[in-house]
Structure formats: structure tokens, C-alpha cells
Design an enzyme around this catalytic site. Structure first.
Site, PDB file in Angstrom:
ATOM      1  N   TYR A   1       0.621  -1.343  -0.249  1.00 44.75           N
ATOM      2  CA  TYR A   1      -0.356  -0.240  -0.285  1.00 44.75           C
ATOM      3  C   TYR A   1       0.910   1.713  -0.143  1.00 44.75           C
ATOM      4  O   TYR A   1       0.375   2.209  -0.439  1.00 44.75           O
ATOM      5  CB  TYR A   1      -1.116   0.132   0.833  1.00 44.75           C
ATOM      6  CG  TYR A   1      -0.749  -0.371   2.591  1.00 44.75           C
ATOM      7  CD1 TYR A   1       0.463   0.629   2.675  1.00 44.75           C
ATOM      8  CD2 TYR A   1      -0.207  -1.259   3.501  1.00 44.75           C
ATOM      9  CE1 TYR A   1       1.776   0.197   4.091  1.00 44.75           C
ATOM     10  CE2 TYR A   1       0.126  -1.076   4.273  1.00 44.75           C
ATOM     11  CZ  TYR A   1       0.955  -1.347   4.833  1.00 44.75           C
ATOM     12  OH  TYR A   1       1.890  -1.897   6.150  1.00 44.75           O
TER      13      TYR A   1
ATOM     14  N   LYS B   1      -9.933   4.676  12.549  1.00 40.97           N
ATOM     15  CA  LYS B   1     -10.977   3.760  13.712  1.00 40.97           C
ATOM     16  C   LYS B   1     -11.392   2.474  13.073  1.00 40.97           C
ATOM     17  O   LYS B   1     -12.485   3.582  13.427  1.00 40.97           O
ATOM     18  CB  LYS B   1     -10.074   3.842  15.158  1.00 40.97           C
ATOM     19  CG  LYS B   1      -8.712   3.659  14.906  1.00 40.97           C
ATOM     20  CD  LYS B   1      -8.060   2.152  16.134  1.00 40.97           C
ATOM     21  CE  LYS B   1      -6.356   2.104  16.138  1.00 40.97           C
ATOM     22  NZ  LYS B   1      -6.350   0.321  16.357  1.00 40.97           N
TER      23      LYS B   1
ATOM     24  N   CYS C   1     -22.775 -25.518  45.299  1.00 38.34           N
ATOM     25  CA  CYS C   1     -21.791 -25.690  44.209  1.00 38.34           C
ATOM     26  C   CYS C   1     -21.658 -27.153  43.577  1.00 38.34           C
ATOM     27  O   CYS C   1     -22.236 -27.959  43.877  1.00 38.34           O
ATOM     28  CB  CYS C   1     -20.172 -25.509  45.119  1.00 38.34           C
ATOM     29  SG  CYS C   1     -18.738 -25.488  43.605  1.00 38.34           S
TER      30      CYS C   1
END
Ligand code: IVH
Length: 676
Positions: free
Chosen positions: A224, A313, A407
């Protein structure tokens, strides 16, 4: 095989180069794979018979021999700059107004390009032949990755006719999303850990010592930016230079567009954002460049970046998926964390199947319910996040989720103490989930570093019931281990030797391994240096601990609470009985004169290519530096790897110096002089 070999060989090479260019660069092949393979076979046959005709830009010469040393440093012909960011149309307009002020008119036009999320590379061609490929490094000096870049099929080894005597071009190497997905599928088949994202995987692939490995990764490239050229045409605009690069056979992204005004740029941004998923590569923004090279010259550069270009961005990618279930985890400290089980969704470059929901309060604040359609977001390296439910899609009567009272792993009560965010399992080491996480942490690289005691082995030991407490690993019975499937003399001996070898680890590691809340390696080092023995630390009160530099009341309270716990006291006693060293005999070795970073504090963020976060931290600490988690005015420098996130912005706003990876390496070698 017709005619003279030296004539035919050039015909075949020309045909193969043309085929490569059509296939890899222009994406419009004209010959079939079979025809291609036939040509390649013919070329290999001629070259085998006439080795004197082999040249290094022959299509057969992409994969070279493994390197036996580190990647050599390369000084770039022209500095490789980075780009300033804008995050909104407003900021884009501010950028443009500044240019208009400097030029005393609006820029006459722009080129918009996708910002490829890969790794920057510089390619140098001499007389049309690829002679060097280098990473960006610190912008001035990169690393020579020529051998690996040669394996990338879309990088021409030789340019088309009309190449100048010297030219340098810049671009981005990336791993196509499809290649990444296939690679991870294979990892899963092999039972290996998945790679995190295409960019890191591409970076790792380019830094292989063995080009054959890089070749397997099917990397690709977009070019680029034209760098230095000698003996070539001159251009009035960036756009023309891109066209020329394409004519020479370089892969220039056809999504790039020449646009006359800011409204057009904004439309390009919107369009690119919407079409983001159609690409087979990841983008993290749009690069807007002033097209006219005269105008570029006029506005010039700041210390870090060109004024004539900005990166717009894109916001983190969001997708929707189904929240199938909410499950819980019991971690090494007993803390209970709910997490989302999602219908797998590819977002931000990874497939997300789970996401932490942190704690019950957070989950209710977002009003997440199992069965909801939810928005999932992931930005760069950041862990996936469930943003919230799509309420319009919520089925009627969907029930709220509540933390189970017991649990599910051990049947003991889960309790939530007033004022704390996290619930806890009260099962102690009797909870298999907690024990598993504890052992795994205990043995991990940053803690006791027990080779061979990973999840798999830990799971086996737990499921066979030979471990019920972390200290049990030091009293494993070889005869019992030999009885397990797949375990022979050698593997048993290796494991036991590895375990027994860590009994003498420095106290810092032991303290880290104990998994005290808020006590990681840095705090452990301070505690070990002060108390020199575990019993002494356990006898200390909050006051004595908070007196140490960098340790506040929260950490001190956590250490004291841990020390008072009966389970922990027993654990320490059993570790001592098993022969684990609970004290440091000598002051921890500090090389004389090596504390070049004493009194300085650093923050490390983003991904470094050559160091794990822990290693970077360790290196800084070895030289007397302190590593903290957040940037303040007192931070001596921020070490920023790839995808640094918000800490970078904070450092910049506070004027804290920022070092990239090369700068970090210099800091280690040269000390504070490297910060300027
Ligand atoms: S131009 C002087 N164009 O983004 C101009 N960069 O933060 C330098 N990148 O280091 C860069 N796609 O690795 C440019 N189309 C694009 C790009 C691009 C990705 C990367 C490049 C650079 C970083 C800038």
C-alpha cells in the site's frame, strides 16, 4: 521437453510467473491447477538435470534452508512511520482543517484504503528482484525476514518488466481468515490450544526459523505504500504510484479508492464498515491519505507519523448470537465466576464460544438471561465481552438466572459476603474445580513451573483420586502412577523428577504459587525480599505488610486472611514436610551494578513478539525496575507491543515516553538512555 534447456527453462518460468501473478495477485487464474503442476514438474526436471541453470528467483526457489541464527537487523532505507488515529467524523474533520490551515486550501483529494490488520513489512527490489524483506521493528531498524517472505506466493520474487534499479515498497502480511479457521480446526483435532487471532498467528509464522513452516501457513500480502525509488518514474499522486506498483505485479488492494472530498471519505468509511465481513482478511480501520504528493510534502511529518495520513479506527466488531446457558467456574482462590455458553460466533477474528460474565451483580445489571439473543463484542486482543441482550428478541417468560446455593462441583454452600462482588465456594480443596485450578496455577510457568504437570496430567491425577490436596503432588507413589493407562517408567520418572526438582525454588515462586488473592509475581517478590521465609510472612500483620513499597491495605488484608486460614496453614505445613523449601537462604541474587532501572516504574501493554508479558516483566524487574498495571505521571515509560489499547492513549496524554519492542530491547541493553 522441446528445444535447448536454457531456452525452454525461461519459457516455463515465464509461464509459471504469469500463472502466479494471475492467481495470487489478480485473483483471476487462466490455467488449471493441473497445467500449473505440469509446468512446475517440468521446471523441476530441467533444474534437476541442469543445476547450473538454477537461479534464486526461480519459481522453484521459494522455500530455503532453515536459519541457524537470529533474524539479522536491517536499517530501513526510509523510516517506517506509524499513523495517528481518528475515531469519529469530527476528528477526521479536525484533521482535515489542520491540513487546510497548513496548505491554505483544502487538500485536493484523498486515497482511502483498508487498514489491514497484519504485520507491516518492507520489501526491497533491486533490478526487479526481491532482495530483502524486513519487519517494521522500531521504524528505523527491523529484522530481516527475507527467507520467510519469499515463501509467500503473492510476493513476486521478480517484478514485471519496467521495474526500476531500486525500489522499496511497504505493505501488510496477513493470514487469510479462512486459513486461520482451518488452522484452528486442525489444532482442535489434535487436541492443541487454538491460536488467538490471525494477526498474531501471521506474526509468529513470519518469525519461524524454518521457512518451510512459514510456507505452510498460506500467508498473503497487500502492498500500500511506495518507499524509496531510484531509476524509476516520478509521480504526482499516491494513487498513480499505487497503479504503478500494481502494474509491476505487486498485490495492491482493489478496495482502495481515490476520493475528492471528505463527504466521500465518510461514505467510504461507512461502506467499508458494513462490508467488513465480506473480506477474507481482517481490517481494523481505514487509512485516509492525502493523494497529491506535493501536498504531502508540504504538510510533512510529526516525530512519529505523517501529517498527510490518518487511520480511521473502526469500532470493535459486534455480532449477535444465542446465550445458551450460564455456567459457573470455581477458580483457584475459590471465587465463583459465572460465564456465558454461547452459540459459537466468529467475531473480531476469533470464534467465541464462552465469555466471562464476571459476577452475578454484573450479569443482572446487564439483565442477561439464558435463552437471550445477545450482542457479543471483541476488539483486538481483548477478551470477548457480552454487551447485553437484544430485548426485542427475548422470548416471553424467560427466567432470570441466579447463583446456585450449592457448588455443583463439591456440593458445599456458595456464599456471597457483604461488600464483595464475587461469591465463593466454601468447599476449600475438597472442591475438585478449585483444586484443579489451584494445581494448575501452582505448577504453571509463572509459579513453581513444574514441567509436565499441565491440565491433562492434573485432570488424570484428580480423576484417579490420588490427589486431594496440593501438597499431595510431592508424595506421589510411582507404583500407583505406573498402574495408569499410558504411563510407563519413563513418563512416571520424568514427572516425579520434575516435581521433586522444584522443591528448592526461590520463595518468590512459592508465594506466587500459593494463589493468594491479589498476590502475583511482583508482590510476591516484594514479600519474599522482605520476609525471607514463609512462616515469617504468615506471622506478619497488616501494618508490617503495608509498610512495604507498593503494597496497600487490600493486598495486606488478603495476605493476612490467607495466613489465618486453617486449610492454608495445613497446606504450608505439609509442603514443608514434603521437603519444599519455605525460606530463602541468601538474599535473592542481584548482580552487582546491574540495577540500571532501579527506582523507575514501567507499564507493559499490547503483544510483544519476542516476550510473553511475564518475561518482559521479569526482565525489567531483574534490572531493578518496577512494573505496574496502570500508567500515571510517575511511569518512566510505557512498553507498547501490538494492539496496545487505552494505555497508549493515556501515556500519550500524560506525556509518558512510549517504547515499542525494539525500544524495549534497547532499554534492557542500555538502560534509561534508551528512553528519550
Ligand atoms: S500507510 C506513512 N496504509 O497500519 C504511512 N498503513 O499505524 C504508513 N497499515 O504500520 C502506513 N494498512 O502496518 C498504511 N493501507 C495501509 C495500511 C497500513 C495497514 C498498518 C501499517 C502501519 C500501521 C499504521
Amino acid at each position: 521437453m522441446a528445444g535447448k534447456p536454457e531456452v525452454r527453462i525461461e519459457e516455463v518460468r515465464a509461464a509459471l510467473r504469469r500463472a502466479n501473478h494471475l492467481y495470487y495477485v489478480l485473483d483471476s487464474p487462466e490455467i488449471s491447477d493441473i497445467e500449473y503442476d505440469d509446468l512446475m514438474r517440468e521446471l523441476i526436471a530441467i533444474e534437476t538435470e541442469h543445476p547450473e541453470l538454477v537461479v534464486d528467483d526461480s519459481p522453484t526457489q521459494r522455500v530455503g534452508a532453515p536459519l541457524d541464527s537470529a533474524f539479522a537487523p536491517v536499517t530501513h532505507l526510509e523510516r517506517m512511520f506509524s499513523l495517528d488515529n481518528v475515531e469519529s467524523e469530527e476528528e477526521l474533520e479536525t484533521w482535515q482543517s489542520r491540513l487546510a490551515r497548513m496548505l491554505e486550501r483544502e487538500p485536493s483529494g484523498y486515497v482511502c484504503e483498508q487498514k489491514i490488520d497484519g504485520l507491516a513489512v518492507s520489501l526491497t527490489y533491486q533490478e526487479g528482484r526481491l532482495v530483502r524483506a524486513a519487519t517494521r521493528g522500531d521504524g528505523q531498524v527491523g529484522e530481516d525476514i527475507t527467507a520467510n517472505v519469499r515463501t509467500i506466493d503473492s510476493v513476486p520474487l521478480r517484478l514485471q518488466a519496467g521495474a526500476p534499479s531500486l525500489m522499496e515498497v511497504r505493505g501488510e502480511i496477513y493470514m487469510p481468515v479462512a486459513v486461520f479457521a482451518a488452522l484452528n480446526e486442525r489444532q482442535a483435532d489434535l487436541g492443541e490450544k487454538p491460536y488467538v487471532n490471525p494477526r498474531n498467528t501471521a506474526a509468529g509464522s513470519v518469525r519461524q526459523k524454518d521457512p518451510a513452516k512459514t510456507a505452510q501457513r498460506s500467508l498473503s500480502i497487500w502492498l500500500y505504500q511506495l518507499g524509496q525509488v531510484s531509476g524509476g518514474p516520478t509521480f504526482a499522486s499516491h494513487w498513480e504510484s499505487l497503479q504503478w506498483m500494481a502494474e509491476l505485479g505487486l498485490r495492491v488492494n482493489p478496495a482502495s479508492r481515490r476520493i475528492s472530498d471528505l463527504a466521500g471519505v465518510e461514505a467510504y468509511v461507512t461502506e467499508t464498515q458494513e462490508g467488513r465481513h465480506a473480506n477474507d482478511y481482517e481490517i481494523d480501520g481505514i487509512v485516509v491519505k492525502v493523494d497529491d504528493l506535493g501536498e504531502q510534502d508540504e504538510v510533512g511529518y510529526t516525530a512519529k507519523s505523517p501529517r498527510w495520513a490518518v487511520a480511521y479506527k473502526l469500532p470493535p466488531e459486534e455480532k449477535t448470537t444465542t446465550l445458551e446457558e450460564i455456567r459457573i467456574n470455581v477458580g483457584r482462590t475459590g471465587a465463583v465466576t459465572p460465564y456465558a455458553v454461547l452459540d459459537p460466533v466468529f467475531v473480531g477474528g476469533v470464534t467465541v464460544t464462552n465469555a466471562t460474565l464476571h459476577n452475578e451483580g454484573e450479569l443482572h445489571r446487564k439483565d442477561l438471561r439464558p435463552g437471550d439473543t445477545v450482542i457479543v463484542r471483541r476488539a483486538g486482543d481483548v477478551i470477548p465481552e457480552v454487551v447485553g441482550p437484544v430485548l426485542t428478541k427475548r422470548p416471553k417468560g424467560l427466567a432470570k438466572w441466579h447463583m446456585p446455593a450449592m457448588c455443583p462441583f463439591c456440593g458445599n454452600p456458595i456464599v456471597l459476603t457483604e461488600g464483595q462482588a464475587k461469591a465463593r465456594c466454601t468447599g476449600g480443596f475438597a472442591c475438585p474445580s478449585r483444586l484443579r485450578e489451584y494445581l494448575f496455577h501452582f505448577a504453571s510457568r509463572g509459579a513453581m513451573d513444574i514441567e509436565g504437570l499441565g491440565y491433562q496430567t492434573v485432570d488424570m491425577l484428580l480423576s484417579e483420586g490420588v490427589i486431594t490436596d496440593p501438597a499431595d503432588i510431592f508424595t506421589l507413589d510411582p507404583d500407583v502412577l505406573l498402574g495408569f493407562e499410558g504411563w510407563g517408567e519413563i513418563s512416571v520418572n520424568n514427572l516425579l523428577e520434575a516435581i521433586s526438582g522444584v522443591k528448592d525454588r526461590p520463595l518468590t515462586r512459592l508465594i506466587t504459587a500459593l494463589g493468594i488473592d491479589h498476590v502475583g509475581g511482583t508482590v510476591a517478590r516484594v514479600l519474599a525480599a522482605e520476609f525471607r521465609s514463609l512462616p515469617a510472612l504468615m506471622a506478619a500483620d497488616v501494618e508490617a505488610i503495608t509498610a512495604l513499597s507498593g503494597i496497600g491495605p487490600e493486598i495486606a488484608g488478603s495476605v493476612v486472611a490467607w495466613s489465618e486460614d486453617e486449610d492454608n496453614r495445613q497446606l504450608v505445613e505439609r509442603l514443608g514436610e514434603a521437603g519444599v523449601r519455605l525460606l530463602d537462604p541468601e538474599p535473592e541474587p542481584q548482580e552487582e551494578g546491574a540495577a540500571t532501572l532501579a527506582g523507575m516504574s514501567f507499564v507493559v501493554t499490547g503483544t510483544l513478539e519476542g516476550y510473553k508479558r511475564n518475561e518482559a516483566k521479569g526482565q525489567l524487574e531483574r534490572l531493578g525496575g518496577k512494573v505496574t498495571g496502570s500508567v500515571s505521571g510517575k511511569t518512566a515509560a510505557l512498553i507498547a507491543g501490538a494492539s496496545p489499547g487505552s494505555k497508549l492513549a493515556r501515556a500519550e496524554s500524560l506525556g509518558v515516553p512510549v517504547l515499542d519492542e525494539a525500544g524495549f530491547v534497547r532499554l534492557l541493553a542500555e538502560g534509561p538512555a534508551a528512553i528519550s
